[in-house]
Design a protein around this motif. Structure first.
Motif: not given
Length: 96
Positions: A16, A19-24, A26
């Motif tokens: 989780n 995933q949050e790191y990837n979202r931020l 981008a």
């Protein structure tokens, strides 16, 4: 000259947070022109805890440094550090 973050990391322990790191990450990577490459497992020839190596390429060393101190990245970094254990260096050069 180009700039690089070389990240030595463990396996992901919190999907989780990753995933949050990837979202931020981008929009940050787009702003700085960063390109992420997961290096082949064979490049890591001596390691105690690292399982993988990432190379994040920036158009310049200055951009690599600026991204690292960007407040938006400071927020994202917290999730990366929760997702897996890692160490990072910033270098200048051309890894081709």
């Amino acid at each position: 000259m180009k700039g690089y973050w070389i990240i030595f990391g463990s396996d992901v322990i919190d999907a989780n947070a990753q995933q949050e790191y990837n979202r931020l990450w981008a929009p940050i990577s787009e702003r700085y022109g960063a390109k992420v490459r997961l290096l082949q497992p064979g490049v890591l020839v001596e390691a105690l805890t690292s399982k993988r190596v990432l190379a994040v390429e920036f158009p310049s060393y200055e951009q690599a440094q600026a991204c690292n101190i960007d407040p938006a990245y400071a927020e994202a970094r917290l999730f990366a550090l929760s997702a897996y254990k890692r160490e990072m260096i910033i270098i200048e050069g051309d890894l081709a």
